[in-house]
Design a protein around this motif. Structure first.
Motif, PDB file in Angstrom:
ATOM      1  N   VAL A  28      -4.385 -28.818 -41.635  1.00 53.85           N
ATOM      2  CA  VAL A  28      -2.971 -29.837 -41.862  1.00 53.85           C
ATOM      3  C   VAL A  28      -2.465 -28.982 -40.122  1.00 53.85           C
ATOM      4  O   VAL A  28      -1.580 -29.476 -39.629  1.00 53.85           O
ATOM      5  CB  VAL A  28      -1.539 -29.379 -42.935  1.00 53.85           C
ATOM      6  N   CYS A  29      -1.525 -27.748 -40.793  1.00 60.11           N
ATOM      7  CA  CYS A  29      -0.988 -27.389 -39.572  1.00 60.11           C
ATOM      8  C   CYS A  29      -1.728 -26.154 -38.588  1.00 60.11           C
ATOM      9  O   CYS A  29      -0.672 -25.577 -37.828  1.00 60.11           O
ATOM     10  CB  CYS A  29       0.583 -26.597 -39.857  1.00 60.11           C
ATOM     11  N   ALA A  30      -3.101 -25.850 -39.318  1.00 57.60           N
ATOM     12  CA  ALA A  30      -3.606 -25.116 -38.407  1.00 57.60           C
ATOM     13  C   ALA A  30      -2.829 -23.374 -38.134  1.00 57.60           C
ATOM     14  O   ALA A  30      -3.426 -22.493 -37.649  1.00 57.60           O
ATOM     15  CB  ALA A  30      -3.616 -25.742 -36.576  1.00 57.60           C
ATOM     16  N   ARG A  75       1.557 -30.073 -50.573  1.00 62.11           N
ATOM     17  CA  ARG A  75       2.566 -30.306 -51.525  1.00 62.11           C
ATOM     18  C   ARG A  75       3.476 -31.546 -50.612  1.00 62.11           C
ATOM     19  O   ARG A  75       3.335 -32.583 -50.505  1.00 62.11           O
ATOM     20  CB  ARG A  75       3.253 -29.838 -51.967  1.00 62.11           C
ATOM     21  N   SER A  76       3.254 -31.058 -49.196  1.00 61.16           N
ATOM     22  CA  SER A  76       4.330 -31.777 -47.933  1.00 61.16           C
ATOM     23  C   SER A  76       3.748 -33.231 -48.335  1.00 61.16           C
ATOM     24  O   SER A  76       4.269 -34.357 -47.377  1.00 61.16           O
ATOM     25  CB  SER A  76       4.759 -30.962 -46.560  1.00 61.16           C
ATOM     26  N   ARG A  77       1.971 -32.693 -47.830  1.00 60.13           N
ATOM     27  CA  ARG A  77       1.827 -34.179 -46.976  1.00 60.13           C
ATOM     28  C   ARG A  77       1.216 -35.318 -48.266  1.00 60.13           C
ATOM     29  O   ARG A  77       1.620 -36.561 -47.699  1.00 60.13           O
ATOM     30  CB  ARG A  77       0.414 -33.676 -46.838  1.00 60.13           C
ATOM     31  N   PRO A  82      -3.028 -37.530 -42.476  1.00 57.59           N
ATOM     32  CA  PRO A  82      -2.639 -36.859 -41.795  1.00 57.59           C
ATOM     33  C   PRO A  82      -1.637 -37.404 -40.167  1.00 57.59           C
ATOM     34  O   PRO A  82      -0.353 -36.703 -39.853  1.00 57.59           O
ATOM     35  CB  PRO A  82      -3.358 -35.502 -41.571  1.00 57.59           C
ATOM     36  N   ARG A  83      -2.202 -37.640 -39.954  1.00 55.02           N
ATOM     37  CA  ARG A  83      -1.332 -38.921 -39.008  1.00 55.02           C
ATOM     38  C   ARG A  83      -1.628 -40.210 -39.325  1.00 55.02           C
ATOM     39  O   ARG A  83      -2.626 -40.645 -39.913  1.00 55.02           O
ATOM     40  CB  ARG A  83      -2.448 -38.767 -37.923  1.00 55.02           C
TER      41      ARG A  83
END
Ligand SMILES: [Zn+2]
Length: 93
Positions: A28-30, A75-77, A82-83
């Motif tokens: 998700v954030c790499a 959790r935030s996703r 993702p996009r």
């Protein structure tokens, strides 16, 4: 949802071993994942499903549908992609 099923636990344990060996980053954030963190730590590994279990329950045990993510990122996703796809309104609150 059968998150506590033996099959899912086995898959999760297997993926954790593979990703730990690879030191795989969060998809998700790499950013790097802390594979030694306690299970509920925000920086710990969580298994994220590319296609959410809520809409694709048959893919729950498909390892090709699983990606490494942080607990906090998963959790935030939630169930959003993702996009956002072009042309869809995602910010309706
Ligand atoms: Zn992340």
């Amino acid at each position: 949802m059968a998150l506590d099923s033996p099959a899912y636990r086995a898959l999760r344990a297997e993926l954790r071993d593979v990703w730990t060996a690879q030191q795989a980053p969060c998809w998700v954030c790499a950013q790097p994942i802390d594979y030694l963190a306690p299970a509920h730590d925000p920086e710990a590994l969580d298994v994220d499903h590319v296609k959410p279990r809520s809409t694709h329950p048959h893919l729950e045990l498909d390892r090709n549908n699983c990606r490494p993510s942080h607990v906090r990122c998963n959790r935030s996703r939630g169930n959003r992609p993702p996009r956002p796809a072009i042309g869809t309104v995602t910010e309706q609150w």
